[in-house]
Design a protein around this motif. Structure first.
Motif, PDB file in Angstrom:
ATOM      1  N   LEU A 134       0.836  -1.201   0.000  1.00  0.00           N
ATOM      2  CA  LEU A 134       0.000   0.000   0.000  1.00  0.00           C
ATOM      3  C   LEU A 134       0.871   1.253   0.000  1.00  0.00           C
ATOM      4  CD1 LEU A 134      -3.041   0.892   0.285  1.00  0.00           C
ATOM      5  CD2 LEU A 134      -2.584   1.067   2.736  1.00  0.00           C
ATOM      6  N   LYS A 135       0.552   2.181  -0.887  1.00  0.00           N
ATOM      7  CA  LYS A 135       1.263   3.459  -0.954  1.00  0.00           C
ATOM      8  C   LYS A 135       0.250   4.603  -1.049  1.00  0.00           C
ATOM      9  CE  LYS A 135       5.324   1.402  -1.333  1.00  0.00           C
ATOM     10  NZ  LYS A 135       5.723   0.727  -0.152  1.00  0.00           N
ATOM     11  N   PRO A 136       0.410   5.645  -0.212  1.00  0.00           N
ATOM     12  CA  PRO A 136       1.355   5.723   0.902  1.00  0.00           C
ATOM     13  C   PRO A 136       0.857   4.915   2.098  1.00  0.00           C
ATOM     14  CG  PRO A 136       0.007   7.681   0.861  1.00  0.00           C
ATOM     15  CD  PRO A 136      -0.404   6.870  -0.353  1.00  0.00           C
ATOM     16  N   MET A 137       1.764   4.527   2.949  1.00  0.00           N
ATOM     17  CA  MET A 137       1.412   3.800   4.172  1.00  0.00           C
ATOM     18  C   MET A 137       0.850   4.779   5.196  1.00  0.00           C
ATOM     19  SD  MET A 137       2.101   0.471   4.633  1.00  0.00           S
ATOM     20  CE  MET A 137       3.079  -0.877   3.942  1.00  0.00           C
ATOM     21  N   PRO A 138      -0.219   4.389   5.914  1.00  0.00           N
ATOM     22  CA  PRO A 138      -0.675   5.249   7.009  1.00  0.00           C
ATOM     23  C   PRO A 138       0.383   5.345   8.092  1.00  0.00           C
ATOM     24  CG  PRO A 138      -1.788   3.120   7.081  1.00  0.00           C
ATOM     25  CD  PRO A 138      -1.010   3.153   5.797  1.00  0.00           C
ATOM     26  N   LYS A 139       0.507   6.499   8.685  1.00  0.00           N
ATOM     27  CA  LYS A 139       1.575   6.713   9.667  1.00  0.00           C
ATOM     28  C   LYS A 139       1.445   5.800  10.879  1.00  0.00           C
ATOM     29  CE  LYS A 139       2.471  11.510   8.374  1.00  0.00           C
ATOM     30  NZ  LYS A 139       2.430  12.942   8.804  1.00  0.00           N
ATOM     31  N   ASP A 140       0.201   5.473  11.254  1.00  0.00           N
ATOM     32  CA  ASP A 140       0.012   4.630  12.434  1.00  0.00           C
ATOM     33  C   ASP A 140       0.066   3.137  12.121  1.00  0.00           C
ATOM     34  OD1 ASP A 140      -2.374   4.249  11.098  1.00  0.00           O
ATOM     35  OD2 ASP A 140      -3.652   5.045  12.700  1.00  0.00           O
ATOM     36  N   ARG A 141       0.238   2.801  10.827  1.00  0.00           N
ATOM     37  CA  ARG A 141       0.340   1.394  10.398  1.00  0.00           C
ATOM     38  C   ARG A 141      -0.911   0.580  10.731  1.00  0.00           C
ATOM     39  NH1 ARG A 141       4.847   0.321   7.009  1.00  0.00           N
ATOM     40  NH2 ARG A 141       6.193   2.116   7.294  1.00  0.00           N
ATOM     41  N   ARG A 142      -2.019   1.230  10.913  1.00  0.00           N
ATOM     42  CA  ARG A 142      -3.275   0.538  11.201  1.00  0.00           C
ATOM     43  C   ARG A 142      -3.990   0.196   9.900  1.00  0.00           C
ATOM     44  NH1 ARG A 142      -8.181   3.845  13.853  1.00  0.00           N
ATOM     45  NH2 ARG A 142      -8.117   4.678  11.726  1.00  0.00           N
ATOM     46  N   ASN A 143      -4.383  -1.046   9.761  1.00  0.00           N
ATOM     47  CA  ASN A 143      -5.174  -1.449   8.609  1.00  0.00           C
ATOM     48  C   ASN A 143      -6.629  -1.075   8.842  1.00  0.00           C
ATOM     49  OD1 ASN A 143      -5.691  -2.581   6.121  1.00  0.00           O
ATOM     50  ND2 ASN A 143      -5.587  -4.705   6.825  1.00  0.00           N
ATOM     51  N   GLU A 144      -7.365  -0.813   7.756  1.00  0.00           N
ATOM     52  CA  GLU A 144      -8.785  -0.504   7.885  1.00  0.00           C
ATOM     53  C   GLU A 144      -9.514  -0.934   6.615  1.00  0.00           C
ATOM     54  OE1 GLU A 144      -9.784   3.931   6.986  1.00  0.00           O
ATOM     55  OE2 GLU A 144      -8.102   3.962   8.390  1.00  0.00           O
ATOM     56  N   PRO A 145     -10.844  -1.081   6.676  1.00  0.00           N
ATOM     57  CA  PRO A 145     -11.596  -1.594   5.533  1.00  0.00           C
ATOM     58  C   PRO A 145     -11.450  -0.785   4.245  1.00  0.00           C
ATOM     59  CG  PRO A 145     -12.909  -1.771   7.507  1.00  0.00           C
ATOM     60  CD  PRO A 145     -11.691  -0.998   7.891  1.00  0.00           C
ATOM     61  N   ALA A 146     -11.145   0.502   4.339  1.00  0.00           N
ATOM     62  CA  ALA A 146     -10.970   1.317   3.131  1.00  0.00           C
ATOM     63  C   ALA A 146      -9.839   0.819   2.249  1.00  0.00           C
ATOM     64  CB  ALA A 146     -10.725   2.776   3.523  1.00  0.00           C
ATOM     65  N   PHE A 147      -8.957  -0.021   2.801  1.00  0.00           N
ATOM     66  CA  PHE A 147      -7.835  -0.529   2.018  1.00  0.00           C
ATOM     67  C   PHE A 147      -8.173  -1.835   1.294  1.00  0.00           C
ATOM     68  CE2 PHE A 147      -5.214   1.568   5.592  1.00  0.00           C
ATOM     69  CZ  PHE A 147      -5.343   2.811   5.000  1.00  0.00           C
ATOM     70  N   LEU A 148      -9.403  -2.313   1.453  1.00  0.00           N
ATOM     71  CA  LEU A 148      -9.784  -3.567   0.790  1.00  0.00           C
ATOM     72  C   LEU A 148      -9.642  -3.497  -0.735  1.00  0.00           C
ATOM     73  CD1 LEU A 148     -10.833  -6.438   1.353  1.00  0.00           C
ATOM     74  CD2 LEU A 148     -13.158  -5.553   1.045  1.00  0.00           C
ATOM     75  N   PRO A 149     -10.001  -2.383  -1.400  1.00  0.00           N
ATOM     76  CA  PRO A 149      -9.822  -2.339  -2.856  1.00  0.00           C
ATOM     77  C   PRO A 149      -8.381  -2.606  -3.296  1.00  0.00           C
ATOM     78  CG  PRO A 149     -11.260  -0.554  -2.180  1.00  0.00           C
ATOM     79  CD  PRO A 149     -10.718  -1.177  -0.921  1.00  0.00           C
ATOM     80  N   HIS A 150      -7.417  -2.190  -2.486  1.00  0.00           N
ATOM     81  CA  HIS A 150      -6.022  -2.450  -2.836  1.00  0.00           C
ATOM     82  C   HIS A 150      -5.746  -3.955  -2.856  1.00  0.00           C
ATOM     83  CE1 HIS A 150      -1.677  -1.820  -3.082  1.00  0.00           C
ATOM     84  NE2 HIS A 150      -1.565  -2.756  -2.163  1.00  0.00           N
ATOM     85  N   ILE A 151      -6.283  -4.667  -1.875  1.00  0.00           N
ATOM     86  CA  ILE A 151      -6.109  -6.125  -1.832  1.00  0.00           C
ATOM     87  C   ILE A 151      -6.767  -6.767  -3.048  1.00  0.00           C
ATOM     88  CG2 ILE A 151      -6.671  -8.220  -0.528  1.00  0.00           C
ATOM     89  CD1 ILE A 151      -6.561  -6.437   2.015  1.00  0.00           C
ATOM     90  N   VAL A 152      -7.947  -6.278  -3.407  1.00  0.00           N
ATOM     91  CA  VAL A 152      -8.655  -6.818  -4.574  1.00  0.00           C
ATOM     92  C   VAL A 152      -7.846  -6.589  -5.846  1.00  0.00           C
ATOM     93  CG1 VAL A 152     -10.750  -6.631  -5.973  1.00  0.00           C
ATOM     94  CG2 VAL A 152     -10.910  -6.626  -3.475  1.00  0.00           C
ATOM     95  N   GLU A 153      -7.231  -5.419  -5.974  1.00  0.00           N
ATOM     96  CA  GLU A 153      -6.407  -5.140  -7.152  1.00  0.00           C
ATOM     97  C   GLU A 153      -5.235  -6.111  -7.244  1.00  0.00           C
ATOM     98  OE1 GLU A 153      -5.340  -1.071  -6.623  1.00  0.00           O
ATOM     99  OE2 GLU A 153      -7.386  -0.347  -6.995  1.00  0.00           O
ATOM    100  N   GLU A 154      -4.581  -6.359  -6.121  1.00  0.00           N
ATOM    101  CA  GLU A 154      -3.457  -7.296  -6.110  1.00  0.00           C
ATOM    102  C   GLU A 154      -3.937  -8.717  -6.430  1.00  0.00           C
ATOM    103  OE1 GLU A 154       0.007  -6.819  -4.849  1.00  0.00           O
ATOM    104  OE2 GLU A 154      -0.302  -4.679  -5.159  1.00  0.00           O
TER     105      GLU A 154
END
Length: 264
Positions: free
Chosen positions: A215-235
Motif C-alpha cells: 500500500l502506498k502511501p502507508m498510514p503513519k500509524d500502520r493501522r489497517n482498515e476496511p478502506a484498504f480492501l480495494p487495494h487487496i482486490v487489485e493485487e
C-alpha cells in the motif's frame, strides 16, 4: 466497486477514537458491507452491538478465537448461544486452532473449537474459521462433523498449495487478506490464488491487522482498515489474471450468498 469485507475487527480499541470516520472512509472506497469479527467473550457482544447500530451494512460473527480458548466455559457457551439468537450474527467464529503461538493450551483449543462446531451444527450458520500451523488436527476435527455443518470459510488463508486443495476438496470457501501483499511470506499465495473457484473466493482486511505492505502511501500509524480492501482486490485480480471488476464482483457475490445477507 461494491465490496464486502468479510473480516474486520472494528471493535478493536485502536478504532475507538474514529470508528465512524473509518466506516465512512470504507463506504467512500466502495466497501459497502462488512462482517465485524467476534473473537472473544468480550468482543463478540461488541461486534453484535456495532452491527445493530448499522442495520443492513454491518453484520457480526460470534465466537472465541483459539488464542482465547481458555475462556470457553459453560457460561461462555451459553453466552455464544444467546448471541447467535440475533439475526445480525451471521456466522459462528472466529474459531479454530492456532499452534503457531499456542496462547492457549492445545487441549483447551480443541475443546473450544469442538463446542463451537456443535453450535454451527445446531444453528446451521456458516463457520468463520481460523487455522495456523495446525492443519492436520484442524482437518481431523472438521472431519468428525462431516455432513453435519453448513458452509465454512477458512478466514485469512495463509497455507500451502496442498492445504488449499484440502480446503477446496471439502467445498470450503477461502478468505484472502493483505497477507498476499507481503513479499516476505505471501509470495506462495500469489502463485496459488488462481486455483480458487470464483464462487468460493472472498476478501477481507482483518483490520486493524495485516496492513498490506504494498500500500502506498502507508498510514503513519500502520493501522489497517476496511478502506484498504480495494487495494487487496487489485493485487488479487492481478495474481488471478483477471480484471479488477471481475474479481470484485465475484467476491461480493460469493460473500453475500455465503453469509445469506439481505439484498443491499
Amino acid at each position: 466497486m461494491h465490496l464486502i469485507d468479510i473480516g474486520a475487527n472494528l471493535t478493536h480499541d485502536s478504532f475507538d477514537r474514529d470508528r465512524d470516520t473509518v466506516l465512512q472512509r470504507a463506504r467512500d472506497a466502495g466497501v459497502t458491507r462488512m462482517i465485524i469479527t467476534g473473537a472473544s467473550r468480550e468482543h463478540s457482544p461488541k461486534a453484535l452491538a456495532l452491527a445493530q447500530t448499522h442495520p443492513g451494512t454491518l453484520f457480526a460473527t460470534a465466537g472465541v478465537h483459539p488464542h482465547h480458548a481458555v475462556e470457553y466455559t459453560e457460561e461462555c457457551d451459553a453466552e455464544m448461544r444467546a448471541l447467535h439468537a440475533h439475526p445480525e450474527v451471521v456466522a459462528v467464529g472466529e474459531c479454530g486452532l492456532d499452534f503457531f503461538r499456542d496462547f492457549s493450551p492445545r487441549p483447551a483449543q480443541r475443546k473450544a473449537f469442538e463446542r463451537q462446531l456443535q453450535i454451527a451444527v445446531e444453528t446451521q450458520k456458516p463457520l468463520f474459521l481460523h487455522q495456523r500451523d495446525a492443519h492436520a488436527d484442524f482437518m481431523a476435527m472438521m472431519k468428525n462433523f462431516d455432513g453435519k455443518l453448513g458452509p465454512a470459510v477458512v478466514h485469512c488463508f495463509t497455507g500451502t498449495r496442498e492445504e488449499l486443495f484440502d480446503c477446496l476438496d471439502n467445498d470450503w470457501h477461502i478468505g484472502i487478506t493483505g497477507w498476499l501483499c507481503d513479499e516476505r511470506r505471501g509470495q506462495h499465495l500469489r502463485e496459488i490464488v488462481g486455483n480458487i473457484p470464483a464462487h468460493r473466493l472472498m476478501v477481507e482486511t482483518d483490520a486493524p491487522y495485516l496492513l498490506p505492505r504494498t500500500l502506498k502511501p502507508m498510514p503513519k500509524d500502520r493501522r489497517n482498515e476496511p478502506a484498504f480492501l480495494p487495494h487487496i482486490v487489485e493485487e488479487l485480480a492481478r495474481d488471478r489474471g483477471e480484471d479488477v471488476a471481475t474479481t470484485a464482483a465475484a467476491t461480493t457475490l460469493a460473500a453475500a450468498a455465503f453469509f445469506r445477507l439481505p439484498e443491499a
